[in-house]
Motif scaffolding. Structure first.
Motif, PDB file in Angstrom:
ATOM      1  N   PRO A  99       0.828  -1.203   0.000  1.00 49.17           N
ATOM      2  CA  PRO A  99       0.000   0.000   0.000  1.00 49.17           C
ATOM      3  C   PRO A  99       0.867   1.261   0.000  1.00 49.17           C
ATOM      4  O   PRO A  99       1.851   1.343   0.738  1.00 49.17           O
ATOM      5  CB  PRO A  99      -0.802  -0.130   1.302  1.00 49.17           C
ATOM      6  CG  PRO A  99      -0.875  -1.607   1.542  1.00 49.17           C
ATOM      7  CD  PRO A  99       0.443  -2.145   1.073  1.00 49.17           C
ATOM      8  N   GLY A 100       0.505   2.209  -0.831  1.00 50.43           N
ATOM      9  CA  GLY A 100       1.261   3.449  -0.934  1.00 50.43           C
ATOM     10  C   GLY A 100       2.312   3.461  -2.026  1.00 50.43           C
ATOM     11  O   GLY A 100       2.838   4.529  -2.369  1.00 50.43           O
ATOM     12  N   ASP A 101       2.650   2.290  -2.567  1.00 50.53           N
ATOM     13  CA  ASP A 101       3.595   2.252  -3.685  1.00 50.53           C
ATOM     14  C   ASP A 101       2.993   2.961  -4.891  1.00 50.53           C
ATOM     15  O   ASP A 101       1.765   3.031  -5.061  1.00 50.53           O
ATOM     16  CB  ASP A 101       3.922   0.806  -4.067  1.00 50.53           C
ATOM     17  CG  ASP A 101       4.819   0.111  -3.054  1.00 50.53           C
ATOM     18  OD1 ASP A 101       5.375   0.799  -2.193  1.00 50.53           O
ATOM     19  OD2 ASP A 101       4.955  -1.132  -3.150  1.00 50.53           O
ATOM     20  N   ARG A 102       3.863   3.444  -5.764  1.00 52.61           N
ATOM     21  CA  ARG A 102       3.420   4.162  -6.950  1.00 52.61           C
ATOM     22  C   ARG A 102       3.917   3.465  -8.213  1.00 52.61           C
ATOM     23  O   ARG A 102       5.078   3.050  -8.282  1.00 52.61           O
ATOM     24  CB  ARG A 102       3.925   5.610  -6.924  1.00 52.61           C
ATOM     25  CG  ARG A 102       3.458   6.407  -5.724  1.00 52.61           C
ATOM     26  CD  ARG A 102       4.206   7.741  -5.638  1.00 52.61           C
ATOM     27  NE  ARG A 102       3.918   8.611  -6.798  1.00 52.61           N
ATOM     28  CZ  ARG A 102       4.746   9.531  -7.248  1.00 52.61           C
ATOM     29  NH1 ARG A 102       5.945   9.703  -6.670  1.00 52.61           N
ATOM     30  NH2 ARG A 102       4.404  10.294  -8.273  1.00 52.61           N
ATOM     31  N   ILE A 103       3.041   3.355  -9.200  1.00 57.09           N
ATOM     32  CA  ILE A 103       3.388   2.893 -10.538  1.00 57.09           C
ATOM     33  C   ILE A 103       3.247   4.084 -11.474  1.00 57.09           C
ATOM     34  O   ILE A 103       2.181   4.712 -11.532  1.00 57.09           O
ATOM     35  CB  ILE A 103       2.464   1.753 -11.010  1.00 57.09           C
ATOM     36  CG1 ILE A 103       2.618   0.519 -10.130  1.00 57.09           C
ATOM     37  CG2 ILE A 103       2.750   1.399 -12.476  1.00 57.09           C
ATOM     38  CD1 ILE A 103       1.614  -0.583 -10.433  1.00 57.09           C
ATOM     39  N   LEU A 104       4.315   4.398 -12.211  1.00 57.80           N
ATOM     40  CA  LEU A 104       4.270   5.486 -13.172  1.00 57.80           C
ATOM     41  C   LEU A 104       4.221   4.901 -14.580  1.00 57.80           C
ATOM     42  O   LEU A 104       5.004   4.005 -14.914  1.00 57.80           O
ATOM     43  CB  LEU A 104       5.489   6.395 -13.022  1.00 57.80           C
ATOM     44  CG  LEU A 104       5.701   7.041 -11.646  1.00 57.80           C
ATOM     45  CD1 LEU A 104       6.861   8.024 -11.699  1.00 57.80           C
ATOM     46  CD2 LEU A 104       4.430   7.734 -11.164  1.00 57.80           C
ATOM     47  N   THR A 105       3.314   5.423 -15.383  1.00 53.91           N
ATOM     48  CA  THR A 105       3.131   4.899 -16.729  1.00 53.91           C
ATOM     49  C   THR A 105       2.871   6.053 -17.692  1.00 53.91           C
ATOM     50  O   THR A 105       2.906   7.217 -17.312  1.00 53.91           O
ATOM     51  CB  THR A 105       1.999   3.857 -16.759  1.00 53.91           C
ATOM     52  OG1 THR A 105       1.954   3.235 -18.043  1.00 53.91           O
ATOM     53  CG2 THR A 105       0.651   4.485 -16.429  1.00 53.91           C
ATOM     54  N   ALA A 106       2.596   5.726 -18.950  1.00 52.78           N
ATOM     55  CA  ALA A 106       2.433   6.729 -19.993  1.00 52.78           C
ATOM     56  C   ALA A 106       0.967   6.852 -20.408  1.00 52.78           C
ATOM     57  O   ALA A 106       0.171   5.925 -20.225  1.00 52.78           O
ATOM     58  CB  ALA A 106       3.282   6.376 -21.218  1.00 52.78           C
ATOM     59  N   ARG A 145      10.850  12.688 -14.283  1.00 54.65           N
ATOM     60  CA  ARG A 145      11.855  12.918 -13.259  1.00 54.65           C
ATOM     61  C   ARG A 145      11.267  13.693 -12.073  1.00 54.65           C
ATOM     62  O   ARG A 145      11.554  13.389 -10.913  1.00 54.65           O
ATOM     63  CB  ARG A 145      13.049  13.663 -13.851  1.00 54.65           C
ATOM     64  CG  ARG A 145      14.168  13.934 -12.836  1.00 54.65           C
ATOM     65  CD  ARG A 145      15.399  14.545 -13.467  1.00 54.65           C
ATOM     66  NE  ARG A 145      16.218  13.538 -14.143  1.00 54.65           N
ATOM     67  CZ  ARG A 145      16.284  13.367 -15.444  1.00 54.65           C
ATOM     68  NH1 ARG A 145      15.574  14.161 -16.253  1.00 54.65           N
ATOM     69  NH2 ARG A 145      17.039  12.431 -15.971  1.00 54.65           N
ATOM     70  N   ASP A 146      10.439  14.657 -12.348  1.00 54.60           N
ATOM     71  CA  ASP A 146       9.837  15.460 -11.286  1.00 54.60           C
ATOM     72  C   ASP A 146       8.876  14.646 -10.420  1.00 54.60           C
ATOM     73  O   ASP A 146       8.633  14.998  -9.254  1.00 54.60           O
ATOM     74  CB  ASP A 146       9.081  16.653 -11.876  1.00 54.60           C
ATOM     75  CG  ASP A 146      10.010  17.694 -12.486  1.00 54.60           C
ATOM     76  OD1 ASP A 146      11.216  17.680 -12.155  1.00 54.60           O
ATOM     77  OD2 ASP A 146       9.522  18.513 -13.289  1.00 54.60           O
ATOM     78  N   MET A 147       8.328  13.567 -10.976  1.00 50.94           N
ATOM     79  CA  MET A 147       7.368  12.735 -10.235  1.00 50.94           C
ATOM     80  C   MET A 147       8.039  11.669  -9.394  1.00 50.94           C
ATOM     81  O   MET A 147       7.373  10.998  -8.585  1.00 50.94           O
ATOM     82  CB  MET A 147       6.394  12.071 -11.222  1.00 50.94           C
ATOM     83  CG  MET A 147       5.483  13.051 -11.947  1.00 50.94           C
ATOM     84  SD  MET A 147       4.481  12.280 -13.258  1.00 50.94           S
ATOM     85  CE  MET A 147       3.338  11.276 -12.286  1.00 50.94           C
TER      86      MET A 147
END
Length: 394
Positions: A99-106, A145-147
């Motif tokens: 919980p709380g992990d982040r997945i970054l995608t397009a 990069r900012d995220m």
């Protein structure tokens, strides 16, 4: 390398029947690949499936060497599976999330991947966040990069989306992933086979692709790359006697190489055919393939833009062999059906498969024409000859 297009077309039986501009769906196979598949099926019928696999062991193993060479990996980092979705699911669902992990995608992410992210968010309390596009329409690397922060556990991006000619900046994304020590998964389903791919240059930890698209391999084949540094951190979501060894009444060990992501029963004829298809791509040269595919696609886009009422929807600083367009006042599905009736194969991209991309742009559907190196300028002429009938019904 200078391609002998006429010879390549003679070696592609489908070229005699129609104009095939649906290579991003499934490209036409060569006679050599077809022969490799059917010959093994005939061998199975003649002597038995297990016996045929044993007799063809060298050909089967060669496929791993060919795929490793294709993407710049070690053969122990390659697994051959049923399709790209199975490959992607096997590595994605091997990752651990809290919980709380982040997945970054397009924004231009593929539907099956997006659904998997959302399922994981629902199950594990993970945050799924879409990185903004830059002014060209590709993923904005500086925004990525900012995220970044300590909660980002995965960067997962589609290299070439199914709904257009965009090529996301995979290597630049890899630099950000390396800078922050974050796992990087690249869906290369549409890019492998139409452009050079080097996993070291890209910097991805995991890569997945298919056989049936730009590699011109059999349907029902796919593969994945898993870097050695990731193997010890990933146990597949399910195991069988091929992926693991039952070492005691209540113990097992997972095999050490990437074949832990495979299962015991496999499509041997397809696997052999995939190796032959990869050999063809390597022999022709991926730089040469990309050059021809890009030129044909650029020509197609340019000619489409000259037509009244036609809008081309491809974005990105770098574009490839997928071309999407609409004709004002006409349903793309109907256009595709009419073109197919005139022996010109295209496909249709739909918003249901690209909600983070098409919906913000106000697109519901678009015609998708995808070229390969065996296509010709004369075939593009044929498309433009029959396109008026597809939009008038005559």
């Amino acid at each position: 390398m200078c391609m002998d297009i006429e010879m390549l077309r003679r070696d592609t039986p489908g070229c005699a029947n129609r104009v095939h501009l649906n290579n991003a769906g499934a490209a036409l196979t060569s006679r050599q690949t077809l022969s490799a598949v059917t010959s093994h099926l005939e061998l199975e019928a003649a002597i038995g499936g297990y016996e045929a696999a044993a007799a063809a062991a060298d050909k089967i193993e060669h496929t791993y060497d060919a795929l490793a060479r294709l993407v710049g990996a070690g053969r122990d980092e390659i697994a051959v599976v049923e399709n790209a979705t199975r490959a992607w699911d096997m590595v994605f669902y091997s990752l651990s999330f809290q919980p709380g992990d982040r997945i970054l995608t397009a924004g231009a992410e593929y539907v099956s991947n997006a659904v998997a992210y959302l399922q994981t968010a629902r199950r594990h309390g993970v945050s799924v966040e879409v990185v903004p596009d830059d002014e060209s329409g590709q993923l904005d690397v500086e925004a990525l990069r900012d995220m970044m922060d300590e909660r980002v556990k995965l960067i997962s991006v589609t290299h070439v989306p199914t709904q257009g000619g965009l090529v996301n900046p995979a290597a630049d994304i890899g630099k950000v992933a390396a800078e922050f020590g974050v796992t990087y998964l690249l869906d290369a389903c549409q890019s492998v086979g139409q452009m050079p791919i080097d996993v070291a240059e890209i910097g991805c930890d995991l890569l997945t692709s298919t056989g049936r698209k730009y590699l011109r391999g059999p349907r029902g084949t796919g593969f994945l790359y898993c870097s050695r540094t990731m193997l010890d951190r990933m146990e597949p979501p399910f195991l069988d006697l091929h992926a693991a060894t039952w070492t005691g009444p209540d113990t097992y060990t997972v095999r050490e190489d990437a074949r832990r992501f495979e299962n015991w029963e496999t499509y041997y004829a397809g696997k052999i055919g995939l190796g032959v298809a990869v050999d063809t791509a390597l022999d022709l040269g991926l730089d040469a393939i990309e050059g021809r595919v890009t030129r044909l696609a650029d020509t197609l886009r340019s000619r489409l833009r000259e037509l009244p009422g036609v809008e081309v929807h491809d974005r990105g600083r770098r574009q490839c062999g997928l071309v999407t367009f609409t004709v004002e006042g006409h349903d793309p599905r109907r256009i595709a059906d009419q073109l197919r009736a005139d022996a010109v194969n295209v496909s249709v991209a739909v918003a249901d498969h690209a909600r983070w991309d098409f919906v913000p742009r106000g697109l519901e559907t678009a015609v998708r024409a995808s070229v390969h190196y065996y296509n010709t300028d004369e075939e593009l002429d044929r498309l433009f000859e029959v396109l008026p009938r597809a939009t008038t019904g005559r």
